[in-house]
Design an enzyme around this catalytic site. Structure first.
Site, mmCIF file in Angstrom:
data_model
loop_
_atom_site.group_PDB
_atom_site.id
_atom_site.type_symbol
_atom_site.label_atom_id
_atom_site.label_comp_id
_atom_site.label_asym_id
_atom_site.label_seq_id
_atom_site.Cartn_x
_atom_site.Cartn_y
_atom_site.Cartn_z
ATOM 1 C CB SER A 138 -16.380 14.029 2.633
ATOM 2 O OG SER A 138 -16.934 13.223 1.636
ATOM 3 C CB SER A 170 -13.957 4.411 4.504
ATOM 4 O OG SER A 170 -15.232 4.980 4.357
ATOM 5 C CD GLU A 254 -16.511 7.242 -4.182
ATOM 6 O OE1 GLU A 254 -15.633 7.953 -4.691
ATOM 7 O OE2 GLU A 254 -16.982 7.432 -3.058
HETATM 8 C C1 LIG Z 1 -20.412 5.022 5.467
HETATM 9 C C2 LIG Z 1 -19.811 6.217 4.784
HETATM 10 C C3 LIG Z 1 -18.512 6.159 4.303
HETATM 11 C C4 LIG Z 1 -17.938 7.263 3.670
HETATM 12 N N1 LIG Z 1 -16.641 7.178 3.237
HETATM 13 C C5 LIG Z 1 -16.056 8.268 2.685
HETATM 14 C C6 LIG Z 1 -14.679 8.217 2.315
HETATM 15 O O1 LIG Z 1 -13.990 7.194 2.475
HETATM 16 N N2 LIG Z 1 -14.111 9.338 1.801
HETATM 17 C C7 LIG Z 1 -14.833 10.490 1.598
HETATM 18 O O2 LIG Z 1 -14.259 11.453 1.112
HETATM 19 N N3 LIG Z 1 -16.145 10.559 1.936
HETATM 20 C C8 LIG Z 1 -16.763 9.483 2.486
HETATM 21 N N4 LIG Z 1 -18.103 9.546 2.862
HETATM 22 C C9 LIG Z 1 -18.803 10.839 2.765
HETATM 23 C C10 LIG Z 1 -19.900 10.904 1.744
HETATM 24 O O3 LIG Z 1 -19.377 11.023 0.455
HETATM 25 C C11 LIG Z 1 -20.792 12.112 2.140
HETATM 26 O O4 LIG Z 1 -21.476 11.736 3.318
HETATM 27 C C12 LIG Z 1 -21.775 12.497 1.073
HETATM 28 O O5 LIG Z 1 -21.142 13.014 -0.058
HETATM 29 C C13 LIG Z 1 -22.795 13.548 1.607
HETATM 30 O O6 LIG Z 1 -22.116 14.651 2.128
HETATM 31 P P1 LIG Z 1 -22.455 15.183 3.601
HETATM 32 O O7 LIG Z 1 -22.389 14.022 4.548
HETATM 33 O O8 LIG Z 1 -21.551 16.352 3.867
HETATM 34 O O9 LIG Z 1 -23.952 15.640 3.572
HETATM 35 P P2 LIG Z 1 -24.532 17.032 3.037
HETATM 36 O O10 LIG Z 1 -23.870 17.395 1.756
HETATM 37 O O11 LIG Z 1 -24.519 18.004 4.156
HETATM 38 O O12 LIG Z 1 -26.004 16.609 2.731
HETATM 39 C C14 LIG Z 1 -26.954 16.382 3.794
HETATM 40 C C15 LIG Z 1 -28.291 16.139 3.180
HETATM 41 O O13 LIG Z 1 -28.686 17.270 2.415
HETATM 42 C C16 LIG Z 1 -29.032 16.886 1.084
HETATM 43 N N5 LIG Z 1 -28.515 17.858 0.109
HETATM 44 C C17 LIG Z 1 -27.298 18.452 0.091
HETATM 45 N N6 LIG Z 1 -27.157 19.223 -1.011
HETATM 46 C C18 LIG Z 1 -28.293 19.093 -1.720
HETATM 47 C C19 LIG Z 1 -28.749 19.620 -2.966
HETATM 48 N N7 LIG Z 1 -27.991 20.413 -3.708
HETATM 49 N N8 LIG Z 1 -29.991 19.235 -3.397
HETATM 50 C C20 LIG Z 1 -30.772 18.409 -2.669
HETATM 51 N N9 LIG Z 1 -30.395 17.883 -1.471
HETATM 52 C C21 LIG Z 1 -29.174 18.215 -1.003
HETATM 53 C C22 LIG Z 1 -28.315 15.559 0.841
HETATM 54 O O14 LIG Z 1 -29.009 14.804 -0.065
HETATM 55 C C23 LIG Z 1 -28.277 14.926 2.226
HETATM 56 O O15 LIG Z 1 -29.396 14.111 2.434
HETATM 57 C C24 LIG Z 1 -18.696 8.444 3.500
HETATM 58 C C25 LIG Z 1 -20.014 8.513 3.978
HETATM 59 C C26 LIG Z 1 -20.575 7.411 4.628
HETATM 60 C C27 LIG Z 1 -21.983 7.504 5.130
#
Ligand SMILES: Cc1cc2nc3c(=O)[nH]c(=O)nc-3n(C[C@H](O)[C@H](O)[C@H](O)COP(=O)(O)OP(=O)(O)OC[C@H]3O[C@@H](n4cnc5c(N)ncnc54)[C@H](O)[C@@H]3O)c2cc1C
Length: 377
Positions: A138, A170, A254
């Site tokens: 991410s 993480s 994953e």
């Molecule tokens: C505790 C925790 C640990 C993590 N650890 C890691 C890690 O070790 N490595 C890593 O790479 N990532 C990690 N992540 C990241 C995680 O994979 C992302 O948070 C996740 O993929 C969502 O991306 P974003 O946070 O950018 O949210 P966004 O993509 O901005 O999404 C925000 C909201 O919009 C909605 N949304 C977005 N696109 C769409 C769509 N096309 N249709 C409908 N709804 C949509 C989503 O459902 C979400 O509710 C971690 C996240 C958390 C919370």
């Protein structure tokens, strides 16, 4: 001797004898570890319970990289045997975060795509619980839409120079290496050929790791910045341009494991101990039985070439919904049956719960994957 995960002192299903014996061994170890102070039970321990001492002890006893070949420090066991062991670790709320990513997905990715040299260097150290990996997918603008990652790697002498940043990484502040997804293709090139996975040594000059403080006052994940970081050619995983396909396969590992529904099991188990048996609780147990069966089935096929991405998305979506349901039932139960240890488990689960449906991919994205596979989207 029970033959599977237990609730109310009752086994949830049946298993072959060799798995029963392995469960007995790990349960014995976990009881000892609690007694000696090596571990304490907590909710969400696979994400927040980071203990190198505990990981090394597990590695010494052969419980990391169990399915990997013996020559790389594994035991060549079946996926079912590993499933039973990790289920016991999660049910006990054991601090497994240090080695979790290495065991769950980096090891399998190295076995599938890594060079002989990468396997020989990384896998034995990982299986001993000594070398820890983080996952760098991410970015600030690329979470759900992972294919848009902007961290860029350009060719340099004998390797690549990486510039950009990752977020939500993480345990990057504790890990030794990061398996990261970077853009190596030209502007406008499709993700299917433009992205590459690279193994970055987190001690390398130009890498800055900045932890992020969460609701519980602790630091579980980080921002990672790359400022002209040199990555040698032999640290590319697979070939340049094959990153997207590899990452899609990795996401199956994953998303489908029992950690997607057992983060709150210590809470569920404490409610069972205290006599919870209302209809809502029965409903939770029924969901748990189904989720275990689905997750175990997906796990058996993770080694196949065709990664079961849709089935993994189903486990992730239903599993994290189940964890939220557990919290709702526990909130109601605690209001009528206060108990300090249960309240503490509840607080741990509650403060981590905002991340349950996001980490590993948001629920909306899981549903989109499922709908597309069914031709509904
Ligand atoms: C505790 C925790 C640990 C993590 N650890 C890691 C890690 O070790 N490595 C890593 O790479 N990532 C990690 N992540 C990241 C995680 O994979 C992302 O948070 C996740 O993929 C969502 O991306 P974003 O946070 O950018 O949210 P966004 O993509 O901005 O999404 C925000 C909201 O919009 C909605 N949304 C977005 N696109 C769409 C769509 N096309 N249709 C409908 N709804 C949509 C989503 O459902 C979400 O509710 C971690 C996240 C958390 C919370």
């Amino acid at each position: 001797m029970s033959a599977t995960l237990e609730l109310f002192g009752e086994p949830l299903g049946a298993e072959p004898g060799e798995i029963t014996r392995e469960r007995a061994a790990i349960r014995g170890f976990l009881a000892e570890a609690k007694h000696s102070g090596l571990m304490a039970t907590s909710c969400d321990s696979w994400m927040s319970g980071h203990s190198p001492e505990f990981s090394r002890e597990l590695g010494r006893r052969g419980w990391i990289g169990m399915t990997w070949p013996r020559r790389y420090g594994g035991r060549d066991t079946s996926p079912s045997m590993r499933f039973a062991v990790i289920e016991e670790l999660l049910a006990a709320g054991a601090p497994v975060a240090a080695h979790w990513f290495a065991d769950r997905q980096i090891g399998p990715s190295l076995l599938r795509h890594g060079s002989a040299q990468q396997r020989e260097f990384f896998l034995p150290r990982m299986s001993r619980g000594e070398l820890y990996f983080s996952i760098g997918m991410s970015e600030p603008e690329s979470g759900s839409d992972l294919s848009s990652v902007r961290t860029r790697a350009v060719p340099a002498r004998d390797g690549w120079t990486v510039t950009g940043s990752k977020i939500w990484t993480s345990h990057a502040q504790h890990s030794h290496h990061l398996l990261t997804l970077v853009r190596t293709g030209d502007r406008g090139e499709k993700a299917s050929t433009a992205l590459t996975q690279m193994i970055v040594d987190l001690a390398q000059p130009g890498v800055t790791v900045r932890p992020i403080r969460t609701l519980d006052g602790r630091e579980h994940f980080c921002e990672v910045f790359f400022d002209d970081v040199f990555v040698p050619s032999d640290r590319v995983l697979g070939t340049p341009g094959s990153g997207w396909k590899q990452v899609l396969g990795e996401l199956g590992f994953e998303r489908s494991g029992p950690e997607r529904f057992l983060s709150t099991f210590p809470l569920l188990s404490a409610m069972a101990r205290d006599g919870a048996a209302e209809p809502d609780f029965g409903h939770l147990v029924a969901q748990l039985v189904v989720l275990r069966s689905m997750s175990a089935r997906v796990g058996k096929h993770l080694g196949d070439n065709e990664a079961p991405g849709v089935a993994a998305a189903v486990v992730k979506d239903l599993g994290t919904a189940f964890e939220q349901d557990t919290l709702d039932v526990a909130r109601e139960w605690l209001s009528q049956h206060p108990a300090p240890d249960l309240a503490e488990l509840f607080t741990q689960a509650q403060t981590h719960s905002p991340g349950f449906t996001l980490r590993g991919g948001a629920s909306e994205i899981m549903r989109d994957i499922i709908a597309r596979a069914e031709g509904l989207s």
